[in-house]
Design a protein around this motif. Structure first.
Motif, PDB file in Angstrom:
ATOM      1  N   VAL A 266       0.815  -2.141  11.580  1.00  0.00           N
ATOM      2  CA  VAL A 266       0.670  -2.103  10.119  1.00  0.00           C
ATOM      3  C   VAL A 266       1.589  -1.053   9.511  1.00  0.00           C
ATOM      4  N   ALA A 267       1.678   0.089  10.173  1.00  0.00           N
ATOM      5  CA  ALA A 267       2.514   1.175   9.662  1.00  0.00           C
ATOM      6  C   ALA A 267       3.961   0.733   9.526  1.00  0.00           C
ATOM      7  N   LEU A 268       4.375  -0.149  10.396  1.00  0.00           N
ATOM      8  CA  LEU A 268       5.782  -0.545  10.401  1.00  0.00           C
ATOM      9  C   LEU A 268       6.052  -1.845   9.634  1.00  0.00           C
ATOM     10  N   GLU A 269       4.992  -2.377   8.996  1.00  0.00           N
ATOM     11  CA  GLU A 269       5.205  -3.532   8.117  1.00  0.00           C
ATOM     12  C   GLU A 269       6.006  -3.107   6.891  1.00  0.00           C
ATOM     13  N   HIS A 270       6.691  -4.077   6.271  1.00  0.00           N
ATOM     14  CA  HIS A 270       7.410  -3.751   5.039  1.00  0.00           C
ATOM     15  C   HIS A 270       6.396  -3.517   3.918  1.00  0.00           C
ATOM     16  N   PRO A 271       6.651  -2.529   3.080  1.00  0.00           N
ATOM     17  CA  PRO A 271       5.657  -2.147   2.080  1.00  0.00           C
ATOM     18  C   PRO A 271       5.317  -3.257   1.072  1.00  0.00           C
ATOM     19  N   LEU A 272       6.169  -4.207   0.898  1.00  0.00           N
ATOM     20  CA  LEU A 272       5.867  -5.232  -0.104  1.00  0.00           C
ATOM     21  C   LEU A 272       5.373  -6.535   0.524  1.00  0.00           C
ATOM     22  N   GLU A 273       5.289  -6.520   1.865  1.00  0.00           N
ATOM     23  CA  GLU A 273       4.778  -7.718   2.535  1.00  0.00           C
ATOM     24  C   GLU A 273       3.277  -7.625   2.753  1.00  0.00           C
ATOM     25  N   PRO A 274       2.601  -8.805   2.723  1.00  0.00           N
ATOM     26  CA  PRO A 274       1.169  -8.779   3.058  1.00  0.00           C
ATOM     27  C   PRO A 274       1.000  -8.313   4.503  1.00  0.00           C
TER      28      PRO A 274
ATOM     29  N   LYS B 182       0.795  -3.062  -4.903  1.00  0.00           N
ATOM     30  CA  LYS B 182      -0.183  -2.129  -5.478  1.00  0.00           C
ATOM     31  C   LYS B 182      -0.599  -1.041  -4.477  1.00  0.00           C
ATOM     32  N   THR B 183      -0.233  -1.227  -3.207  1.00  0.00           N
ATOM     33  CA  THR B 183      -0.538  -0.161  -2.232  1.00  0.00           C
ATOM     34  C   THR B 183       0.358   1.029  -2.558  1.00  0.00           C
ATOM     35  N   LEU B 184       0.037   2.179  -2.000  1.00  0.00           N
ATOM     36  CA  LEU B 184       0.824   3.377  -2.305  1.00  0.00           C
ATOM     37  C   LEU B 184       2.261   3.197  -1.837  1.00  0.00           C
ATOM     38  N   ALA B 185       2.409   2.698  -0.600  1.00  0.00           N
ATOM     39  CA  ALA B 185       3.765   2.494  -0.075  1.00  0.00           C
ATOM     40  C   ALA B 185       4.507   1.499  -0.953  1.00  0.00           C
ATOM     41  N   GLY B 186       3.789   0.435  -1.358  1.00  0.00           N
ATOM     42  CA  GLY B 186       4.400  -0.575  -2.218  1.00  0.00           C
ATOM     43  C   GLY B 186       4.865   0.015  -3.526  1.00  0.00           C
ATOM     44  N   ARG B 187       4.026   0.775  -4.138  1.00  0.00           N
ATOM     45  CA  ARG B 187       4.365   1.377  -5.428  1.00  0.00           C
ATOM     46  C   ARG B 187       5.573   2.302  -5.306  1.00  0.00           C
TER      47      ARG B 187
ATOM     48  N   TYR C 122       7.829   2.378  -3.017  1.00  0.00           N
ATOM     49  CA  TYR C 122       9.040   1.629  -2.662  1.00  0.00           C
ATOM     50  C   TYR C 122       9.635   0.968  -3.894  1.00  0.00           C
ATOM     51  N   LYS C 123       8.749   0.325  -4.688  1.00  0.00           N
ATOM     52  CA  LYS C 123       9.235  -0.361  -5.885  1.00  0.00           C
ATOM     53  C   LYS C 123       9.842   0.616  -6.897  1.00  0.00           C
ATOM     54  N   GLU C 124       9.148   1.713  -7.111  1.00  0.00           N
ATOM     55  CA  GLU C 124       9.671   2.745  -8.032  1.00  0.00           C
ATOM     56  C   GLU C 124      11.048   3.218  -7.572  1.00  0.00           C
TER      57      GLU C 124
END
Lengths: 759, 759
Positions: free
Chosen positions: A336-344, A386-391, A393-395
């Motif tokens: 999970v840690a190594l999944e891409h931040p914007l992928e489910p 919406k996850t922290l990593a996702g946010r 990364y997007k920012e």
């Protein structure tokens, strides 16, 4: 052990949410552009390796903020906020805290990362060995450690519901071990939600070993983990201790504390022999990335989730083979840690199941949780951005992670400096107490709030305990000396007996007696006042004597307020407040009535608005100065000077809005400590000493400070206050700040200063 | 110097009656039959030659009571009364004070008159030399010395009205010298009015040298006078000092203090060199016989007269030749002293003139005097049997002077013992403070009342000053420790942190929060109470748990009284009050509700009336115990036991009238200090020490004192009081008295005890 059934028992219910919490939070100090700081740990923070609140972790720039144990999450976050305020305002004004777990850009040469300059040689040596084993770069990663203890009442209640385990301590160990194994197994869920280290800044990896964004570098195998050959069993406390100590014996770990488990079993001491003797007291969750979107690196709802998650993990069945259960968890987590931040996540189904079960549990157990908690969890699951990593990364895509982090850090920095007289988390308390608490945290003095409404603190340094109320009521003053100050007649008698000039006068219990003494006062300047004054009610001043009728009116007015009144000589001059501490004057303050200074352009009203913009001014004693008003009294006062609020005073002209000089009605406070001659300071010190007082605000009326104090009638002592305001000296309108709270602390704990001077 | 004009000036008027007063009063100790005591000076009075209040004069039996300087006559008589109470209650219970100036029957052998056993050898030697010069018998005469100082404001005002004398001190000397000369000239008038030694008891005269009744043996040449060759001039202070020192040089006087003038010029020290340097501070009138008809040897109106007389003497012109004026006075006085007590005086016209002039003066000066003063003066002048000598002589005719004196002494003695817990002169103050003041006087600790309403005392022994409020608020306790005790939550937290058992519970600020915690308490014994309790208002006790409705009601009730409430575990058992002083338990008290014990004969009402007759019981805290009532609450309580006030309880049956055990509602106080095991006393001491307190009343609930305190739940600490009542331990209903006030004094002034143990 059927925890599922036991946790639903009515006898357990009242205690389900009782717990103790603690947070440790590391951050890198950076300059205002986001570059790693080159300075040492701030000097204003007492340098102690075991500072209870603000320490250094691996490197000199790596600040570790530590909360005390809290009994509610609210309390926990109050302390976290307060300690942050102290950290920020103790640093160089050009520095701030990096908000990410992954460090800012690191020096090209690893050796330029400075190991924390601790006093204890062993501590330095341990860091040196870590640098050798893992490299300095990896040690620069920061994170949150969340310490959690179930309320003893809860564990007792559960213990009493079963008969399988006879020994309470053993039962408690089982509770924590089950939770720990389940946490290790399911921690990928935390990583999914709160992982927040998608990429690294320059020079973190020596060679680029991770070339894509992930959920959490820190929680992955690229983070801060032990070598694969470190294997510890959680099947029982005995096994845990035995396997850990075998790792050390084999030299695979240098010390037990080098074991970087995502959950550490804690006994309250750093030694596993203590763990064996006393059992598990609490657990330390170590896999939480810094949350860049929260000012303090972790959010309230996040902490609430962790608590609920731990109850859920106690309730939830675990796999039969302990070690396998834990090892699978490690494997899942790394995935999970190594999944891409914007992928489910590949564990979406399992995650949904956990959320559903947790929600059901909260419902059945009737646990009060934030209304939004489960909404947010489902949002994060449904939409990875919406996850922290996702946010993050997007920012970062818009500019860079570095720029995002620098901008967040700047925002936090500005917030911390906005109202420097306040201590975040405790802004409902009195200002002087907030400032004293600030100083205590900075000085490494342990702080406990015994009664928040009552401003009652317990301060502790090693075995030395001091209780303080209202910032200046301490063990140093005797009870009777404060009673003396509370009683004006007694204060005056004692000062007079010691040869100080006080207003001559008499106390009366009846109107008749007071009238009979008319002749004594009629031709003089005098004041009639109730013995206990309250906001100036019932006071009449006759500067040029009085006729019998006015005298009688004044007496009646005063008796309306109290059963005893005083008639006293009126002493002319300027009133100064001397703050005396342990036989020394630390501050002298002049208070002048609310006023504006004309500029020949603006109206009085505009000038008032302008002057009120000072961040030191506000309402209801939440600020060191009060906003000026333009109400009935002020308008009357203006009228008396042939002004109204639209008048435009000439440049440099001072227009007074009030007759009284109270700070509470918009008055100005002006520090004049350095301007007051020593002989008047000596009068203040000697008078306070005559009253037997150690901490005192004493009011002297002085007609002309250039006349020696020894001259007849050079001064008069009006009052001695046992609860003198300190903040008005610390944040005066004009003049130098006098940090009285720090002087009080050093008076109570002289060893702090000694400790400092040794360094 | 035209004093006549100056005294009528408006600027002088406000200060005319300002003055300082002091009284020294000697009396012989006698047994209850009126025989000279054979015992030593009472041991309970600290033995110090310079005891400020109770000394010995010439003989061991001759008690001298000395008031401090008073600013009003009321204050003067308050002290005089108080010091008498202490003297009486310090003496052997078989002794009293002889009310006459002339001593009681003396031993046949002069050597049996015991010279005062003072510590200082010089003091003893001086008395020995007096015995040699004048004989011991004459030294046994007693009297009143009345010390008088015009208010400094008065003398200043007069000084400013003249330009003849430039030096203030010289002016002041002139004022006192004029008054003194006039007093010496006119003192026959005092002898007429207040002379009160018409005849002597057995063995006063070695051979019968006076065989008729007179007005005053003491003030006549048969009294205590210097030989004729002692001649001192009052023309100026310089002449006075020179002539006096010449008498000593010539050996006519052994020391200056052997000069027995009816008026002594005083500088505040005993040395005339001091008089020269500082001038006259006050004068000492020494020619006042003991007034047998006043409890304290002198009456209020008498003192008022003396003050007025001294103003009159300052106003009145004097003879041109100073020395002649004084010598004539001596001559006149002896004539009047030797007149028969029932005969008119040969100076009747002059006396009438003085009274008229004094009355006019009082009118013009607008001086407030007793309504009866001039009536009484004229009565005494018109009817010699109304003078003191006349009254005493007439009374004695019915039996004997000895019997009259013995009966008066007995009356005074009974009055002094009637309410031993009170201190005459100060009965409006709190009982504990009265008792502490009693002890301070007895221990020779100087006492000043800084604020009477506020129970604020200044105590002084040599240079050591202590301030005390309410008898037990002292410099020994720190301010913060009393604030700790004032705050129940803080007290409990600290006690708990130190390992003491306190009722478990929580504090709530809102009804909602309190309701949410229902589950925590519902099934237990618990109490709901406002954080600050006030006479038990808003307290609900649930001994067997509560349903939600009752819980809610109790919470609402408590919030009506305070903005914070406490819900606490209810601890079962008996409540004991431990009085802890400086780490030692000095008293333990059990309080039980108002009750009567049946005798099988009397009704409950009769039993109540009987029990209320105890002089320890009264109303409004003027007595150590309160009277029991039979009001609504008591009748309800009786009804609950199927009784009414006319029921006759069986012999030995205890019937309770109240549920609460407060002393203020008629409860009994029972001293159980010796019955409480040491381990519970240690708990009390350790708990008080944990709070950092030195003087504390701490309440422990103990279920069974025979169970060791170390047992789980053996006790619970309910409250710590920083102003614990002391009088209830000193005058308990049953059990031993514990003189806590004395312990407090010895704690404040350890040197008193050391001083005693040296003796």
């Amino acid at each position: 052990m059927d925890f599922k059934k036991m946790l639903f028992d009515d006898g357990v219910k009242p205690y389900l949410l009782k717990a103790h919490y603690g947070i440790e939070k590391e951050s890198q100090r950076v300059d205002l552009s986001g570059n790693l700081a080159k300075t040492d740990h701030p000097k204003s923070i007492v340098m102690a390796d075991d500072h209870p609140y603000i320490q250094r972790d691996f490197s000199e720039t790596q600040m570790e903020l530590v909360t005390p144990v809290a009994e509610t999450l609210r309390e926990l976050f109050n302390y976290l906020a307060a300690i942050h305020d102290v950290a920020y305002r103790s640093m160089d004004k050009n520095e701030m805290l990096w908000p990410l777990s992954m460090p800012p850009q690191l020096p090209e040469k690893e050796q330029e990362i400075v190991i924390a300059k601790l006093k204890n040689a062993q501590n330095v040596q341990y860091r040196q060995s870590l640098a050798n084993s893992y490299g300095r770069r990896k040690q620069m990663i920061c994170g949150i450690h969340f310490n959690f203890e179930f309320g003893p009442e809860l564990i007792h209640a559960l213990f009493n519901l079963q008969s399988e385990i006879k020994d309470y301590r053993q039962f408690k160990n089982e509770v924590y071990l089950k939770v720990t194994r389940n946490y290790l197994h399911h921690r990928w869920f935390i990583t999914y939600l709160f992982g927040a280290s998608p990429s690294s800044e320059e020079n973190f990896f020596e060679e680029e070993s991770l070339n894509k964004a992930v959920r959490s570098i820190r929680c992955s195998k690229y983070g801060y983990v032990n070598p694969d050959d470190v294997q510890v069993s959680y099947s029982s406390l005995e096994d845990y201790i035995a396997s850990l100590s075998s790792m050390v014996q084999k030299g695979i770990l240098s010390e037990e504390k080098e074991f970087y488990s995502p959950v550490r079993l804690r006994s309250g001491c750093h030694d596993s022999s203590d763990l064996e003797a006393n059992g598990i007291l609490y657990i330390e969750l170590r896999n939480i990335d810094l949350n860049p979107f929260e000012t303090y690196g972790i959010g309230y709802e996040q902490a609430e989730f962790l608590h609920l998650f731990l109850i859920y993990l106690l309730w939830k069945d675990e796999g039969e083979n302990c070690d396998e259960w834990v090892n699978t968890g490690d494997f899942y987590n790394n995935l999970v840690a190594l999944e891409h931040p914007l992928e489910p996540t590949q564990f979406e189904t399992e995650a949904r199941n956990i959320i559903d079960e947790m929600e059901q549990l909260a419902e059945i157990m009737d646990l009060p949780t934030s209304n939004t908690l489960f909404i947010h969890l489902r949002e994060m699951l449904n939409d990875p951005s919406k996850t922290l990593a996702g946010r993050l990364y997007k920012e970062s895509e818009k500019s860079s992670q570095r720029e995002v982090a620098t901008s967040i850090a700047t925002e936090n920095y500005q917030k911390a400096w906005e109202q420097p007289y306040q201590l975040s988390g405790f802004t409902d308390m009195e200002l002087s107490t907030q400032i004293l608490m600030f100083d205590a945290i900075q000085q490494g003095i342990r702080l406990e709030i015994l009664d928040r409404q009552d401003q009652f603190l317990k301060l502790q340094l090693n075995d030395h305990i001091e209780y303080v109320k209202n910032g200046n009521m301490t063990s140093k003053d005797s009870y009777v000396s404060t009673l003396i100050m509370e009683n004006k007649t007694v204060t005056k008698k004692i000062l007079q007996q010691h040869g100080f000039r006080v207003p001559k006068g008499e106390e009366f219990q009846t109107i008749e007696h007071a009238l009979r003494s008319y002749d004594l006062f009629s031709a003089k300047s005098f004041v009639v006042k109730p013995k206990t004054t309250n906001y100036g009610l019932g006071i009449s001043i006759f500067k040029e004597g009085a006729n019998l009728e006015d005298y009688q009116k004044a007496i009646t007015l005063a008796f309306n307020e109290d059963s005893s009144i005083l008639i006293e000589e009126f002493i002319k001059g300027t009133e100064y407040r001397f703050f005396v501490l342990n036989d020394r004057v630390y501050a002298v303050l002049l208070r002048i009535p609310a006023n504006v200074e004309g500029d020949g352009k603006q109206t009085i009203e505009e000038l008032v608005i302008q002057k009120n913009r000072d961040p030191l001014r506000g309402r209801n004693h939440r600020t060191p100065l009060e906003s000026m008003q333009l109400g009935e009294l002020e308008n009357l006062m203006l009228k008396g000077q042939s002004y109204h609020k639209d008048s435009i005073p000439a440049k440099g002209e001072i227009v007074y809005l009030r007759e009284n000089s109270n700070i509470s009605t918009g008055g100005d406070s002006i520090d004049v400590t350095d301007q007051i001659p020593d002989d008047y300071k000596k009068i203040a010190v000697d008078a306070v000493s005559a009253l037997g007082v150690k901490i005192c605000g004493i009011d002297l009326i002085i007609e002309n400070t250039e006349v020696p104090a020894a001259n007849q009638n050079a001064y008069g002592i009006i009052e001695a206050n046992f609860n003198p305001s300190m903040y008005m000296h610390i944040y005066p309108y004009k003049g130098e700040s006098r940090r009285l709270t720090m002087h009080v602390l050093h008076y109570l704990f002289p060893e702090v200063q000694n400790q400092e001077s040794i360094n």
